[in-house]
Design a protein around this motif. Sequence first.
Motif, PDB file in Angstrom:
ATOM      1  N   ARG A  14      33.209  87.968  43.310  1.00 22.51           N
ATOM      2  CA  ARG A  14      32.652  87.199  44.273  1.00 22.51           C
ATOM      3  C   ARG A  14      33.679  86.301  45.021  1.00 22.51           C
ATOM      4  N   ILE A  15      33.350  85.839  46.074  1.00 17.23           N
ATOM      5  CA  ILE A  15      34.268  84.951  46.907  1.00 17.23           C
ATOM      6  C   ILE A  15      33.927  83.580  46.665  1.00 17.23           C
ATOM      7  N   ARG A  16      34.688  82.733  46.548  1.00 23.69           N
ATOM      8  CA  ARG A  16      34.632  81.129  46.566  1.00 23.69           C
ATOM      9  C   ARG A  16      35.201  80.512  47.733  1.00 23.69           C
ATOM     10  N   PRO A  17      34.996  79.672  48.576  1.00 22.50           N
ATOM     11  CA  PRO A  17      35.637  79.237  49.631  1.00 22.50           C
ATOM     12  C   PRO A  17      36.509  78.170  49.208  1.00 22.50           C
ATOM     13  N   ARG A  18      37.842  78.109  49.753  1.00 22.21           N
ATOM     14  CA  ARG A  18      38.616  76.983  49.222  1.00 22.21           C
ATOM     15  C   ARG A  18      39.251  76.278  50.581  1.00 22.21           C
ATOM     16  N   ALA A  19      39.978  75.329  50.403  1.00 24.11           N
ATOM     17  CA  ALA A  19      40.566  74.517  51.335  1.00 24.11           C
ATOM     18  C   ALA A  19      41.264  75.501  52.427  1.00 24.11           C
ATOM     19  N   GLN A  20      41.366  74.872  53.720  1.00 22.84           N
ATOM     20  CA  GLN A  20      42.110  75.519  54.930  1.00 22.84           C
ATOM     21  C   GLN A  20      41.655  76.887  55.002  1.00 22.84           C
ATOM     22  N   GLY A  21      40.364  77.124  54.920  1.00 21.01           N
ATOM     23  CA  GLY A  21      39.908  78.574  55.174  1.00 21.01           C
ATOM     24  C   GLY A  21      40.193  79.759  54.355  1.00 21.01           C
ATOM     25  N   ARG A  22      40.792  79.445  53.110  1.00 25.58           N
ATOM     26  CA  ARG A  22      41.377  80.303  52.294  1.00 25.58           C
ATOM     27  C   ARG A  22      40.121  80.889  51.211  1.00 25.58           C
ATOM     28  N   ALA A  23      40.236  82.067  50.709  1.00 29.88           N
ATOM     29  CA  ALA A  23      39.216  82.498  49.834  1.00 29.88           C
ATOM     30  C   ALA A  23      39.511  82.791  48.330  1.00 29.88           C
ATOM     31  N   PHE A  24      39.273  82.329  47.504  1.00 27.62           N
ATOM     32  CA  PHE A  24      39.394  82.547  46.123  1.00 27.62           C
ATOM     33  C   PHE A  24      38.649  83.457  45.429  1.00 27.62           C
ATOM     34  N   ARG A  25      38.799  84.603  44.802  1.00 28.04           N
ATOM     35  CA  ARG A  25      38.224  85.568  44.247  1.00 28.04           C
ATOM     36  C   ARG A  25      37.573  85.146  42.872  1.00 28.04           C
ATOM     37  N   ILE A  26      36.164  85.211  42.538  1.00 28.45           N
ATOM     38  CA  ILE A  26      35.660  84.770  41.076  1.00 28.45           C
ATOM     39  C   ILE A  26      35.328  86.354  40.409  1.00 28.45           C
ATOM     40  N   GLN A  27      35.768  86.467  39.345  1.00 29.52           N
ATOM     41  CA  GLN A  27      35.531  87.544  38.700  1.00 29.52           C
ATOM     42  C   GLN A  27      34.346  87.246  37.600  1.00 29.52           C
ATOM     43  N   LYS A  28      33.231  87.825  37.813  1.00 27.42           N
ATOM     44  CA  LYS A  28      32.110  87.837  37.090  1.00 27.42           C
ATOM     45  C   LYS A  28      32.011  88.785  36.046  1.00 27.42           C
ATOM     46  N   ARG A  29      32.691  88.897  34.717  1.00 25.49           N
ATOM     47  CA  ARG A  29      32.773  89.860  34.051  1.00 25.49           C
ATOM     48  C   ARG A  29      31.507  90.400  33.192  1.00 25.49           C
ATOM     49  N   THR A  30      31.268  91.686  33.109  1.00 25.54           N
ATOM     50  CA  THR A  30      30.336  92.329  32.146  1.00 25.54           C
ATOM     51  C   THR A  30      30.866  93.290  30.971  1.00 25.54           C
ATOM     52  N   SER A  31      29.737  93.092  30.308  1.00 29.32           N
ATOM     53  CA  SER A  31      30.442  94.075  28.946  1.00 29.32           C
ATOM     54  C   SER A  31      29.263  95.073  28.509  1.00 29.32           C
ATOM     55  N   HIS A  32      29.486  95.839  27.622  1.00 28.47           N
ATOM     56  CA  HIS A  32      28.618  96.996  27.195  1.00 28.47           C
ATOM     57  C   HIS A  32      28.844  96.743  25.672  1.00 28.47           C
ATOM     58  N   ILE A  33      27.821  96.215  24.750  1.00 30.45           N
ATOM     59  CA  ILE A  33      27.986  95.778  23.612  1.00 30.45           C
ATOM     60  C   ILE A  33      26.887  96.520  22.558  1.00 30.45           C
ATOM     61  N   THR A  34      27.577  97.264  21.529  1.00 31.09           N
ATOM     62  CA  THR A  34      26.991  97.874  20.440  1.00 31.09           C
ATOM     63  C   THR A  34      26.907  97.457  19.190  1.00 31.09           C
ATOM     64  N   ILE A  35      25.851  97.642  18.571  1.00 34.16           N
ATOM     65  CA  ILE A  35      25.516  97.196  17.187  1.00 34.16           C
ATOM     66  C   ILE A  35      25.083  98.413  16.212  1.00 34.16           C
ATOM     67  N   ILE A  36      26.024  98.846  15.284  1.00 37.41           N
ATOM     68  CA  ILE A  36      25.561 100.085  14.654  1.00 37.41           C
ATOM     69  C   ILE A  36      25.131  99.409  13.009  1.00 37.41           C
ATOM     70  N   LEU A  37      23.980  99.475  12.575  1.00 36.14           N
ATOM     71  CA  LEU A  37      23.479  99.326  11.196  1.00 36.14           C
ATOM     72  C   LEU A  37      23.395 100.273  10.232  1.00 36.14           C
ATOM     73  N   ASN A  38      23.523 100.126   8.914  1.00 35.92           N
ATOM     74  CA  ASN A  38      23.389 101.068   7.909  1.00 35.92           C
ATOM     75  C   ASN A  38      22.713 100.406   6.509  1.00 35.92           C
ATOM     76  N   GLU A  39      22.605 101.300   5.824  1.00 32.89           N
ATOM     77  CA  GLU A  39      21.601 100.834   4.762  1.00 32.89           C
ATOM     78  C   GLU A  39      22.517 100.814   3.228  1.00 32.89           C
TER      79      GLU A  39
END
Length: 128
Positions: A102-127
């Motif tokens: 994503r882009i975040r506007p900053r001073a003097q017409g600049r654009a800073f990038r925002i990184q919205k991170r995602t993940s794949h989460i796994t849980i394994i159960l046993n008896e």
Amino acid sequence: MAKGHRSQIKRERNANTDNRAKAKVSFARVSDTKARIVLDTIKGKDVVSALGILAFTPRKAARVIEKLLSSAIANAENNLGLDPNNLYIQETFANKGPTLKRIRPRAQGRAFRIQKRTSHITIILNER
């Protein structure tokens, strides 16, 4: 080169599948590093105490993992016929998912990038 008929090869391949209860959430809107912090607190614990720990963990990832653990318990109970009181968390991992840029506007017409991170989460159960 494998020998035998295709159906025989498939039967042999499917015979050694993993019969542990598991649940996975893909594209969770929490970074993998933050998810790992919460996962490390519950790894190796029984599911009842793990749910208690997650209920009182003040992190966003804890809500996602709590829901995922409930799903894994339900999978163990309904699909594999395991007793939920004897289950413990054997393996947990959080892998990196795609990053939303994503882009975040900053001073003097600049654009800073925002990184919205995602993940794949796994849980394994046993008896136990």
